[in-house]
Design a protein around this motif. Structure first.
Motif, PDB file in Angstrom:
ATOM      1  N   SER A 126       8.277  -4.265  -7.027  1.00 55.04           N
ATOM      2  CA  SER A 126       7.221  -4.353  -5.999  1.00 55.04           C
ATOM      3  C   SER A 126       5.943  -3.649  -6.428  1.00 55.04           C
ATOM      4  CB  SER A 126       7.726  -3.745  -4.682  1.00 55.04           C
ATOM      5  OG  SER A 126       8.888  -4.399  -4.247  1.00 55.04           O
ATOM      6  N   GLY A 127       5.954  -3.016  -7.612  1.00 56.86           N
ATOM      7  CA  GLY A 127       4.769  -2.344  -8.110  1.00 56.86           C
ATOM      8  C   GLY A 127       4.653  -0.881  -7.726  1.00 56.86           C
ATOM      9  N   ASP A 128       5.647  -0.342  -7.022  1.00 56.71           N
ATOM     10  CA  ASP A 128       5.635   1.079  -6.639  1.00 56.71           C
ATOM     11  C   ASP A 128       6.435   1.856  -7.688  1.00 56.71           C
ATOM     12  OD1 ASP A 128       5.717   3.565  -5.465  1.00 56.71           O
ATOM     13  OD2 ASP A 128       6.161   2.835  -3.445  1.00 56.71           O
ATOM     14  N   THR A 129       5.767   2.120  -8.815  1.00 55.47           N
ATOM     15  CA  THR A 129       6.461   2.705  -9.964  1.00 55.47           C
ATOM     16  C   THR A 129       7.007   4.101  -9.674  1.00 55.47           C
ATOM     17  OG1 THR A 129       4.953   1.464 -11.387  1.00 55.47           O
ATOM     18  CG2 THR A 129       6.244   3.210 -12.423  1.00 55.47           C
ATOM     19  N   ASP A 130       6.227   4.930  -8.984  1.00 57.73           N
ATOM     20  CA  ASP A 130       6.665   6.308  -8.723  1.00 57.73           C
ATOM     21  C   ASP A 130       7.978   6.339  -7.940  1.00 57.73           C
ATOM     22  OD1 ASP A 130       4.489   7.252 -10.041  1.00 57.73           O
ATOM     23  OD2 ASP A 130       3.312   7.685  -8.236  1.00 57.73           O
ATOM     24  N   GLU A 131       8.043   5.575  -6.850  1.00 58.89           N
ATOM     25  CA  GLU A 131       9.287   5.528  -6.061  1.00 58.89           C
ATOM     26  C   GLU A 131      10.408   4.891  -6.866  1.00 58.89           C
ATOM     27  OE1 GLU A 131      10.065   6.451  -2.248  1.00 58.89           O
ATOM     28  OE2 GLU A 131       9.083   7.804  -3.660  1.00 58.89           O
ATOM     29  N   GLY A 132      10.072   3.872  -7.653  1.00 59.05           N
ATOM     30  CA  GLY A 132      11.083   3.207  -8.472  1.00 59.05           C
ATOM     31  C   GLY A 132      11.722   4.162  -9.456  1.00 59.05           C
TER      32      GLY A 132
END
Length: 413
Positions: free
Chosen positions: A376-382
């Motif tokens: 989804s493009g939320d690298t930090d949370e990923g």
């Protein structure tokens, strides 16, 4: 008095007889002499209570427990008192009366501590503690209690108690994703129960053994176990609850075989063979959870949601199973494109798995959620959730070749 208290002298009959009469007791009671007939009577009542619970004859079990309490109040034998307390704890665990069995166990430990003088009683006490942990989804703590009991087996003379411990070890290893050890221990339990002609317990153990084979991928062995249970149950006319559990396990087996039609058939039979009020709420909820999983595989989302919504309120008392339901509910939301609800369900489930100390569940859920955030493009949370997954996968398969943690860096260089 001092000599009597220090057991250097004994009171004579001309003192004991009038004393017993005045105290409305007997000389035997004052001397602590136990009639073997009394001991046999206590053991008879305890066995009747156990059998009644196993066969789901609950009113009968209550009547025998009342008789045992009355009998226990009339004998000075400490062993009878300890056994009465333990069977009461057993009774409360059977009905999942959490507050009551915790209070009763605390009172038992305050009164008796660990009943180390009699190994059979100590093992029974450890089994009750383990059963409480198991009922509350704390499988690691349950395993510790059962293993502690197993170490005492060389001094244990009660073979049925050994079989119960072996069966519980088998079931706990199954829930801890170690079906190979589950098979080993369950087969030991079955061998003892067969020698004692305890056929209902044998069938219950075959259900555990079959579930272990299912989890190990030995599907034909699993089906043979369940079919054997159904043959024995038909011959002895056992409780419908046992048959319900067998159909449930058959449904899970066929789900693993990806034969969804057969899985749905057996899972529905599990519910139909007993009226809902006879099946414990959490077990009914568990069947609905498996039906949800099956309908997810077939892509029938409305049916899947119908069953998961039925499962959730029924599993209030079983946090781990309820958390697994949140995973399946999250998957339904994901399939429908409702990603906000998907992430909410997974986050809530992960927190629960961490609280329960369930590393495999926490790792798998974190892995899935981390991949979703990355996509989804939320690298930090990923990255955060993927690192959480790695940490918990590591608990399952720790490295033995080299250390994971690096030494402190020398910043002066």
């Amino acid at each position: 008095m001092s000599l009597i208290e220090n057991e250097k002298a004994h009171p004579k009959p001309d003192i004991l007889v009038p004393l017993a009469k005045r105290l409305r007791s007997s000389v035997k009671d004052l001397l602590g002499v136990i009639d073997q007939d009394d001991l046999r009577r206590a053991d008879f009542l305890i066995d009747k209570i156990r059998s009644s619970l196993v066969y789901e004859r609950y009113q009968e079990a209550k009547a025998f427990l009342k008789d045992l309490r009355e009998f226990s109040g009339k004998t000075p034998d400490q062993r009878v008192h300890i056994k009465t307390d333990l069977i009461e704890i057993n009774f409360l665990i059977h009905f999942a009366e959490k507050e009551k069995y915790h209070d009763k166990l605390a009172a038992f430990e305050q009164r008796w501590g660990n009943p180390e003088e009699d190994t059979n009683l100590l093992v029974w006490y450890l089994r009750m503690k383990g059963n409480i942990h198991f009922l509350e989804d704390m499988y690691d703590q349950a395993l510790l209690c059962y293993k502690q009991a197993e170490k005492l087996f060389p001094q244990v003379t009660d073979d049925i108690e050994k079989a119960y411990i072996y069966g519980n070890l088998g079931k706990t290893h199954l829930f801890l994703s170690d079906p190979a050890l589950g098979i080993l221990y369950t087969e030991k339990a079955i061998n003892i129960m067969l020698k004692k002609d305890r056929w209902l317990e044998v069938c219950s153990m075959f259900n555990i053994l079959g579930a272990c084979h299912t989890n190990k991928g030995n599907f034909q062995d699993a089906i043979e176990c369940f079919e054997r249970v159904l043959r024995i149950a038909d011959q002895f006319k056992f409780s419908k609850i046992l048959i319900s559990r067998t159909y449930h396990e058959l449904g899970v087996c066929y789900l693993r075989l990806e034969d969804c039609k057969q899985a749905i058939h057996y899972l529905n039979q599990s519910l139909e063979v007993v009226s809902p009020d006879h099946l414990p709420a959490w077990e009914e909820g568990f069947v609905h959870q498996i039906l949800c999983r099956t309908y997810l595989k077939t892509g029938e989302l409305d049916q899947a949601q119908h069953h998961i919504e039925k499962a959730l309120p029924l599993l209030e008392s079983r946090e781990r199973l309820k958390s697994e339901c949140l995973i399946f509910l999250g998957q339904i939301h994901y399939h429908r494109g409702n990603y906000k609800e998907f992430t909410r369900c997974y986050r809530e489930a992960i927190q629960s798995f961490l609280r329960l100390g369930a590393p495999e569940n926490a790792a798998r859920a974190s892995h899935t959620l981390g991949k979703h955030y990355i996509q989804s493009g939320d690298t930090d949370e990923g990255v955060r959730y993927l690192l959480l997954a790695v940490d918990h996968y590591h608990q399952l398969l720790p490295s033995i070749n080299f250390e994971v943690h690096l030494p402190e860096r020398n910043l002066s260089r």
